[in-house]
Motif scaffolding. Structure first.
Motif, PDB file in Angstrom:
ATOM      1  N   MET A  93      -7.250  -9.780   0.257  1.00 39.02           N
ATOM      2  CA  MET A  93      -6.913  -8.480   0.464  1.00 39.02           C
ATOM      3  C   MET A  93      -8.034  -7.410  -0.197  1.00 39.02           C
ATOM      4  SD  MET A  93      -3.713  -6.783  -1.800  1.00 39.02           S
ATOM      5  CE  MET A  93      -2.404  -7.362  -0.669  1.00 39.02           C
ATOM      6  N   LEU A  94      -8.332  -6.268   0.519  1.00 35.57           N
ATOM      7  CA  LEU A  94      -9.380  -5.269   0.292  1.00 35.57           C
ATOM      8  C   LEU A  94      -8.650  -4.277  -0.653  1.00 35.57           C
ATOM      9  CD1 LEU A  94     -12.363  -4.327   0.656  1.00 35.57           C
ATOM     10  CD2 LEU A  94     -11.447  -3.109   2.374  1.00 35.57           C
ATOM     11  N   ARG A  95      -8.873  -4.299  -1.958  1.00 38.59           N
ATOM     12  CA  ARG A  95      -8.308  -3.290  -2.874  1.00 38.59           C
ATOM     13  C   ARG A  95      -9.075  -2.172  -3.021  1.00 38.59           C
ATOM     14  NH1 ARG A  95      -4.721  -7.549  -5.386  1.00 38.59           N
ATOM     15  NH2 ARG A  95      -5.310  -9.362  -4.069  1.00 38.59           N
ATOM     16  N   ILE A  96      -8.633  -0.935  -3.089  1.00 35.54           N
ATOM     17  CA  ILE A  96      -9.343   0.302  -3.064  1.00 35.54           C
ATOM     18  C   ILE A  96      -8.591   1.108  -4.223  1.00 35.54           C
ATOM     19  CG2 ILE A  96      -9.725   2.451  -1.725  1.00 35.54           C
ATOM     20  CD1 ILE A  96      -9.100   0.535   0.701  1.00 35.54           C
ATOM     21  N   GLY A 107      -4.392  -2.460   4.540  1.00 36.24           N
ATOM     22  CA  GLY A 107      -3.161  -3.353   4.848  1.00 36.24           C
ATOM     23  C   GLY A 107      -3.486  -4.633   5.573  1.00 36.24           C
ATOM     24  N   PRO A 108      -3.319  -5.840   5.362  1.00 40.47           N
ATOM     25  CA  PRO A 108      -3.630  -7.028   6.102  1.00 40.47           C
ATOM     26  C   PRO A 108      -2.256  -7.094   6.880  1.00 40.47           C
ATOM     27  CG  PRO A 108      -2.753  -7.556   3.815  1.00 40.47           C
ATOM     28  CD  PRO A 108      -2.753  -6.163   3.605  1.00 40.47           C
ATOM     29  N   THR A 109      -1.345  -6.695   6.832  1.00 40.14           N
ATOM     30  CA  THR A 109       0.198  -6.700   7.246  1.00 40.14           C
ATOM     31  C   THR A 109       1.071  -5.739   6.642  1.00 40.14           C
ATOM     32  OG1 THR A 109       1.827  -8.341   7.808  1.00 40.14           O
ATOM     33  CG2 THR A 109       0.669  -8.686   5.911  1.00 40.14           C
ATOM     34  N   ASN A 110       2.505  -5.539   7.235  1.00 39.17           N
ATOM     35  CA  ASN A 110       3.069  -4.478   6.790  1.00 39.17           C
ATOM     36  C   ASN A 110       4.623  -4.748   6.463  1.00 39.17           C
ATOM     37  OD1 ASN A 110       0.742  -3.125   8.385  1.00 39.17           O
ATOM     38  ND2 ASN A 110       1.971  -1.302   7.535  1.00 39.17           N
ATOM     39  N   GLU A 111       4.839  -5.869   5.892  1.00 39.18           N
ATOM     40  CA  GLU A 111       6.158  -6.229   5.696  1.00 39.18           C
ATOM     41  C   GLU A 111       6.744  -5.284   4.450  1.00 39.18           C
ATOM     42  OE1 GLU A 111       4.194  -8.666   6.173  1.00 39.18           O
ATOM     43  OE2 GLU A 111       5.027  -9.884   7.749  1.00 39.18           O
TER      44      GLU A 111
END
Ligand code: 5CA
Length: 445
Positions: A93-96, A107-111
């Motif tokens: 996960m790319l954290r910002i 977002g790597p996905t959107n659940e």
């Protein structure tokens, strides 16, 4: 489009760092350019194909009754703390952090986000079922981005999410997507096989990957040969009807990815001459995970008996950008790409063998205008390049048809029409060629 004004930066040398054919061809044909590991710019030709793939995916989602929306690429970390996945997702996960020191992520996905949206508006059994999707860029900081767009870090995904009252209704949503996926991949010229799959970080207990076979695929897969010959259900399927028989027909025969493979069952269930053990590319993945997100995130609806219960959910992904690599893996020859007509960036290439020659210019212009009008999206090579270079480039970029217009042929009233896939050539009058192309009289897949 006129090539003299267009931008197709064809590479002469085969890029040495590209290991698989689709990656090499995408670089050579000027479809993409790598900007960082696993991050690509989509050049005009590649962008057109991407848009066409996306549009087919969209049309089949719409046909299945899903509603399109668009969620942002950046998401607040707090949502993911609610589901517990903020820590679980790890380094992918790319954290910002923004200027107010708020934690965000790409977002790597959107659940989580779709669950948050659903719970904000839907409280009653009357509010379900809901089937929502978007087509949006994702980021996963893959350890080993490779094979070009096949395993990128930034990639385009169609992700759909279903919300249902109970398990039985959730199964119906799952089936809708199952059938929609078979039709989608068939329209893209691909033979896909649904296979029982591992659910990984998305979770749940029912899951299928949609696999296309290719020697360069990342996963090892095992299936019954008859599955490869089973056509798609077809675009006239009634999505409001009972889809279970269609799904059962395709899940009755053995098919499993490496993680789910059971060698004893494979041997017991599949006669030897029908055993396919091959490599495959995962182009879609669907999940039914019940209340895995709705429970911790409090997405509940009141049932007719007045009691509130968490909704049953599923999520359904298609690798839109990965599909471009998959299509090329499935459809190319030594000279380059062979696009299926449904996603070809342009429908017909017109090669002017002698720009500046009045007769050639006039015939090309006639062809260009007529084919544009017929919706065939011609690409006219009006450059001064050598004939050999023009032919090679046209083959490399893989448009389904080529019209070659030269002074010698024109004297006899003829042009040459070439079908890219078969290599078949026809000497025709210009009018004949235009008419036959406009009427779709050549079978090219
Ligand atoms: N939330 C679920 C379904 S929406 C999900 O994310 N599923 S997934 O992880 O399986 O991804 C869905 C599809 O995206 C995959 O089947 C694959 O085709 C594509 N995909 C996943 N990772 C990558 C990647 N690194 N590069 C390109 N495409 C990818």
């Amino acid at each position: 489009m006129r090539l003299s004004r267009y931008f197709i930066p064809v590479l002469k040398e085969t890029p040495s760092d590209a290991q698989i054919v689709s990656h090499r061809l995408m670089l050579r044909a000027g479809l993409i350019r790598q900007e960082a590991a696993g991050i690509y710019a989509w050049l005009p030709l590649g962008h057109r194909v991407l848009r066409k793939i996306e549009q087919i995916v969209r049309e089949e989602q719409d046909r299945a009754g899903a509603a399109e929306m668009l969620m942002p690429t950046l998401q607040p970390a707090d949502l993911w703390r609610e589901s517990g996945r903020y820590d679980d997702y790890g380094q992918e996960m790319l954290r910002i952090v923004d200027r107010h020191k708020r934690d965000l992520l790409y977002g790597p996905t959107n659940e989580e986000m779709i669950t948050e949206i659903f719970r904000s508006y839907c409280r009653s059994y009357k509010d379900v079922p809901k089937l929502l999707y978007h087509i949006q860029w994702k980021f996963r900081d893959e350890i080993r981005p490779r094979f070009g767009v096949m395993r990128g870090r930034e990639f385009l995904m169609k992700d759909a999410y279903s919300f249902d009252l109970d398990e039985e209704a959730a199964r119906k949503s799952y089936n809708r997507m199952f059938v929609a996926y078979l039709n989608t991949f068939a329209r893209l010229g691909l033979k896909s096989v649904p296979m029982r799959a591992d659910t990984g970080p998305i979770g749940g207990d029912l899951s299928h990957e949609f696999i296309i076979l290719a020697d360069t695929g990342e996963s090892e897969v095992f299936c019954h040969a008859d599955l490869l010959e089973m056509g798609a259900p077809g675009l006239d399927v009634n999505f409001d009807g009972d889809l279970q028989p269609l799904v059962d027909q395709r899940t009755a025969l053995y098919a499993a990815t490496e993680e789910m493979h059971d060698a004893d069952r494979f041997v017991a269930e599949v006669p030897e001459h029908k055993r396919v053990s091959a490599r495959g590319i995962e182009v879609g993945h669907i999940f039914n995970f019940g209340t895995k997100y709705s429970e911790p995130m409090n997405a509940s609806v009141a049932h007719p008996d007045g009691k509130e219960r968490p909704v049953h959910m599923g999520s359904y992904g298609v690798g839109v950008s990965r599909l471009m690599g998959g299509i090329i893996e499935a459809s190319h020859d030594d000279n380059g790409i062979i696009w299926p007509e449904s996603v070809a960036p342009y429908g017909v290439g017109i090669i002017n063998m002698r720009p500046g020659d009045a007769a050639c210019d006039a015939a090309c212009e006639t062809a260009y205008q007529a084919l544009s009008k017929a919706g065939k999206e011609p690409l006219l090579d009006d450059t001064e390049d050598r004939a050999g270079a023009k032919f090679a480039r046209m083959d490399l970029i893989g448009l389904p048809y080529q019209i070659v217009i030269g002074p010698r042929g024109l004297k006899e009233g003829k042009i040459e029409l070439k079908v890219r896939r078969s290599g078949e050539k026809h000497d025709l009058s210009l009018d004949d060629a235009i008419d036959r192309l406009a009427e779709g009289k050549f079978a090219n897949g």
